[in-house]
Design a protein around this motif. Structure first.
Motif, PDB file in Angstrom:
ATOM      1  N   ARG A  27       0.830  -1.213   0.000  1.00 16.44           N
ATOM      2  CA  ARG A  27       0.000   0.000   0.000  1.00 16.44           C
ATOM      3  C   ARG A  27       0.864   1.263   0.000  1.00 16.44           C
ATOM      4  O   ARG A  27       0.606   2.210  -0.745  1.00 16.44           O
ATOM      5  N   ARG A  28       1.901   1.282   0.824  1.00 17.54           N
ATOM      6  CA  ARG A  28       2.773   2.464   0.902  1.00 17.54           C
ATOM      7  C   ARG A  28       3.592   2.643  -0.374  1.00 17.54           C
ATOM      8  O   ARG A  28       3.794   3.768  -0.849  1.00 17.54           O
ATOM      9  N   ALA A  29       4.042   1.539  -0.964  1.00 13.57           N
ATOM     10  CA  ALA A  29       4.786   1.614  -2.221  1.00 13.57           C
ATOM     11  C   ALA A  29       3.907   2.174  -3.330  1.00 13.57           C
ATOM     12  O   ALA A  29       4.330   3.035  -4.118  1.00 13.57           O
ATOM     13  N   HIS A  30       2.685   1.704  -3.391  1.00 15.33           N
ATOM     14  CA  HIS A  30       1.744   2.109  -4.431  1.00 15.33           C
ATOM     15  C   HIS A  30       1.403   3.593  -4.345  1.00 15.33           C
ATOM     16  O   HIS A  30       1.055   4.216  -5.357  1.00 15.33           O
ATOM     17  N   ALA A  31       1.516   4.153  -3.145  1.00 16.07           N
ATOM     18  CA  ALA A  31       1.247   5.581  -2.960  1.00 16.07           C
ATOM     19  C   ALA A  31       2.362   6.452  -3.537  1.00 16.07           C
ATOM     20  O   ALA A  31       2.147   7.613  -3.880  1.00 16.07           O
ATOM     21  N   VAL A  32       3.577   5.877  -3.639  1.00 12.70           N
ATOM     22  CA  VAL A  32       4.718   6.621  -4.194  1.00 12.70           C
ATOM     23  C   VAL A  32       4.694   6.571  -5.717  1.00 12.70           C
ATOM     24  O   VAL A  32       4.887   7.585  -6.397  1.00 12.70           O
ATOM     25  N   HIS A  33       4.468   5.387  -6.260  1.00 10.13           N
ATOM     26  CA  HIS A  33       4.361   5.184  -7.696  1.00 10.13           C
ATOM     27  C   HIS A  33       3.519   3.935  -7.926  1.00 10.13           C
ATOM     28  O   HIS A  33       3.675   2.948  -7.196  1.00 10.13           O
ATOM     29  N   PRO A  34       2.625   3.933  -8.908  1.00  9.08           N
ATOM     30  CA  PRO A  34       1.786   2.751  -9.121  1.00  9.08           C
ATOM     31  C   PRO A  34       2.602   1.471  -9.283  1.00  9.08           C
ATOM     32  O   PRO A  34       3.564   1.426 -10.054  1.00  9.08           O
TER      33      PRO A  34
ATOM     34  N   GLU B  73      -8.048  -4.402  -4.896  1.00  9.70           N
ATOM     35  CA  GLU B  73      -8.495  -3.072  -4.467  1.00  9.70           C
ATOM     36  C   GLU B  73      -7.664  -1.982  -5.138  1.00  9.70           C
ATOM     37  O   GLU B  73      -8.203  -0.945  -5.572  1.00  9.70           O
ATOM     38  N   LEU B  74      -6.354  -2.199  -5.236  1.00  9.27           N
ATOM     39  CA  LEU B  74      -5.438  -1.190  -5.766  1.00  9.27           C
ATOM     40  C   LEU B  74      -5.221  -1.304  -7.278  1.00  9.27           C
ATOM     41  O   LEU B  74      -4.567  -0.437  -7.867  1.00  9.27           O
ATOM     42  N   GLY B  75      -5.758  -2.353  -7.893  1.00  5.65           N
ATOM     43  CA  GLY B  75      -5.563  -2.538  -9.325  1.00  5.65           C
ATOM     44  C   GLY B  75      -4.179  -3.038  -9.687  1.00  5.65           C
ATOM     45  O   GLY B  75      -3.605  -2.637 -10.710  1.00  5.65           O
ATOM     46  N   ILE B  76      -3.642  -3.928  -8.865  1.00  6.03           N
ATOM     47  CA  ILE B  76      -2.304  -4.491  -9.085  1.00  6.03           C
ATOM     48  C   ILE B  76      -2.441  -5.928  -9.569  1.00  6.03           C
ATOM     49  O   ILE B  76      -3.196  -6.716  -8.998  1.00  6.03           O
ATOM     50  N   GLY B  77      -1.694  -6.289 -10.618  1.00  5.99           N
ATOM     51  CA  GLY B  77      -1.711  -7.660 -11.105  1.00  5.99           C
ATOM     52  C   GLY B  77      -0.938  -8.592 -10.183  1.00  5.99           C
ATOM     53  O   GLY B  77      -0.088  -8.157  -9.401  1.00  5.99           O
ATOM     54  N   ILE B  78      -1.232  -9.881 -10.289  1.00  8.27           N
ATOM     55  CA  ILE B  78      -0.587 -10.885  -9.446  1.00  8.27           C
ATOM     56  C   ILE B  78       0.154 -11.883 -10.331  1.00  8.27           C
ATOM     57  O   ILE B  78      -0.437 -12.511 -11.214  1.00  8.27           O
ATOM     58  N   VAL B  79       1.451 -11.999 -10.121  1.00  9.59           N
ATOM     59  CA  VAL B  79       2.268 -12.970 -10.844  1.00  9.59           C
ATOM     60  C   VAL B  79       2.566 -14.119  -9.887  1.00  9.59           C
ATOM     61  O   VAL B  79       3.168 -13.914  -8.826  1.00  9.59           O
ATOM     62  N   ALA B  80       2.110 -15.308 -10.251  1.00  9.36           N
ATOM     63  CA  ALA B  80       2.215 -16.472  -9.365  1.00  9.36           C
ATOM     64  C   ALA B  80       3.440 -17.301  -9.720  1.00  9.36           C
ATOM     65  O   ALA B  80       3.511 -17.894 -10.800  1.00  9.36           O
ATOM     66  N   TYR B  81       4.428 -17.316  -8.797  1.00  7.79           N
ATOM     67  CA  TYR B  81       5.591 -18.170  -9.046  1.00  7.79           C
ATOM     68  C   TYR B  81       5.398 -19.526  -8.385  1.00  7.79           C
ATOM     69  O   TYR B  81       4.599 -19.685  -7.462  1.00  7.79           O
ATOM     70  N   SER B  82       6.107 -20.521  -8.890  1.00  6.12           N
ATOM     71  CA  SER B  82       5.999 -21.920  -8.440  1.00  6.12           C
ATOM     72  C   SER B  82       4.555 -22.418  -8.426  1.00  6.12           C
ATOM     73  O   SER B  82       4.103 -23.014  -7.442  1.00  6.12           O
ATOM     74  N   PRO B  83       3.797 -22.209  -9.522  1.00 10.90           N
ATOM     75  CA  PRO B  83       2.393 -22.634  -9.534  1.00 10.90           C
ATOM     76  C   PRO B  83       2.210 -24.147  -9.564  1.00 10.90           C
ATOM     77  O   PRO B  83       1.110 -24.635  -9.292  1.00 10.90           O
ATOM     78  N   ILE B  84       3.284 -24.878  -9.885  1.00 16.82           N
ATOM     79  CA  ILE B  84       3.204 -26.349  -9.875  1.00 16.82           C
ATOM     80  C   ILE B  84       3.947 -26.892  -8.653  1.00 16.82           C
ATOM     81  O   ILE B  84       4.320 -28.059  -8.580  1.00 16.82           O
ATOM     82  N   GLY B  85       4.164 -26.042  -7.658  1.00 13.99           N
ATOM     83  CA  GLY B  85       4.797 -26.476  -6.416  1.00 13.99           C
ATOM     84  C   GLY B  85       6.218 -26.954  -6.596  1.00 13.99           C
ATOM     85  O   GLY B  85       6.618 -27.954  -6.009  1.00 13.99           O
TER      86      GLY B  85
END
Length: 367
Positions: free
Chosen positions: A192-199, A224-236
């Motif tokens: 949240r604090r990072a997003h307030a400095v720059h998207p 809520e903030l409109g940030i994408g999610i990159v999922a690493y190790s999706p196959i465990g």
């Protein structure tokens, strides 16, 4: 420009592709938007960590470039690396591979922040502004690029206000050296604090059927903030493909440092794999494809980045995009493969003593 690219791809396919090959290669990978700043990537990316050795022996540059080229031909345009991978050598390999591809069609993500703290090889983190800039410029040189599409803080420095770190990243955006900013394993307050400095365009987190701790807090906050999610190790880390259950973990693999792959925990976790395998048969796919498809179904803003060193596994991962679930089927899978049944912690044992190993403790001082 395409000569090396085509050569790398055809070396892994029959010289005269069959109709089945042509039909398979014609299936495109959908696109996804990460954040609201304009970053668009393939819905599935390629995690490049393993190309220079991590879970198996490293590939040579030609073999690594062939994997990257084949992924691109199948429609994967989002490639993920880090200065930590290798270390350093992963960016060099990927840079060589990308020279054979059209730059404007590739989205390259790399990371900074993890560094060796002493001669003994202990790792630490650094988020000081001068270090951020030095890492970015060094990565650009290794990659042989003019700009980085998505630049992540790999782990959060809990001694430096996040405003200072992101403030320097903002300057790099303004200078054209990076285009979008990301965070990895960051706490809700830090995000949240990072997003307030720059998207912030993307937050990279481990997310899979057996790693779901981000669902109560991180996922809703990103949306809520409109940030994408990159999922690493999706196959465990290969577990849902049978690693440690159907095939032994190689002695050279750093998987042996992950608690879930220790012998006493694997024996318990085997039951999770068997349940996944049973569900996969029902859906006419492999257990790895079922696990990956489950992550792919978590939302249009979720982009998994499975890694592999084998063309056949790359093909299978991309084909997981064809596996479809209804809402009820998704719930049914999640109810049968429960995180509370998993034996062993998530982080590597070499990081468990740190405060920055996982997002839960990745808060920074107030500015």
């Amino acid at each position: 420009m395409y000569a090396g690219y085509i050569q790398g791809v055809t070396s892994n396919l029959a010289l005269s592709p069959s109709l089945e090959d042509e039909q398979r290669l014609s299936v495109g990978v959908p696109r996804a938007k990460l954040g609201t700043q304009g970053l668009e990537v393939s819905k599935q990316g390629l995690g490049c960590l393993g190309l220079t050795g991590a879970y198996n022996l490293p590939l040579d540059d030609d073999a690594g470039a062939a994997v990257v080229a084949h992924a691109f031909r199948r429609g994967v345009t989002f490639f993920d690396t880090s200065d930590y991978y290798g270390p350093l050598s992963n960016e060099i390999l990927l840079g060589k591979a990308l020279k054979q591809l059209p730059r404007e069609q590739v989205q390259l993500a790399t990371k900074f922040g993890l560094r060796r703290e002493d001669a003994g090889g202990a790792w630490g983190v650094c988020g000081r502004p001068e270090y951020v800039r030095a890492c970015c410029e060094a990565s650009l040189r290794r990659l042989g690029l003019d700009y980085i599409d998505l630049y992540y803080q790999h782990r959060v420095d809990t001694t430096v206000p996040i405003e200072d770190t992101v403030g320097e990243l903002k300057k790099l955006v303004e200078e054209g050296k990076i285009r979008y900013i990301g965070l990895s394993e960051a706490s809700p307050d830090t995000i949240r604090r990072a997003h307030a400095v720059h998207p912030i365009s993307a937050v990279q987190m481990e997310w899979s059927l057996w790693s779901r701790d981000i669902e109560p807090e991180i996922v809703p906050l990103c949306r809520e903030l409109g940030i994408g999610i990159v999922a690493y190790s999706p196959i465990g880390r290969g577990f849902f493909g049978g690693r440690g259950v159907k095939e032994e973990v190689p002695a050279v693999s750093n998987l042996l440092g992950y608690p879930r792959f220790l012998a006493e925990n694997l024996e318990k976790n085997k039951q999770i794999f068997l349940k996944t395998e049973s569900l996969a048969k029902k859906h006419q796919c492999s257990s790895a494809q079922l696990a990956l498809a489950w992550v792919l179904h978590q939302g249009d803003d979720v982009v998994p980045i499975p890694g592999t060193t084998k063309i056949k596994n790359l093909e299978a991962n991309i084909d997981a995009l064809k596996v479809k679930f209804t809402g009820e089927e998704l719930k049914g899978i999640a109810s049968q493969i429960r995180q509370e049944d998993v034996a062993g912690d998530r982080p590597h044992t070499s990081f468990t003593h740190t405060t920055w190993s996982t997002w839960k403790y990745a808060d920074t001082p107030r500015k």
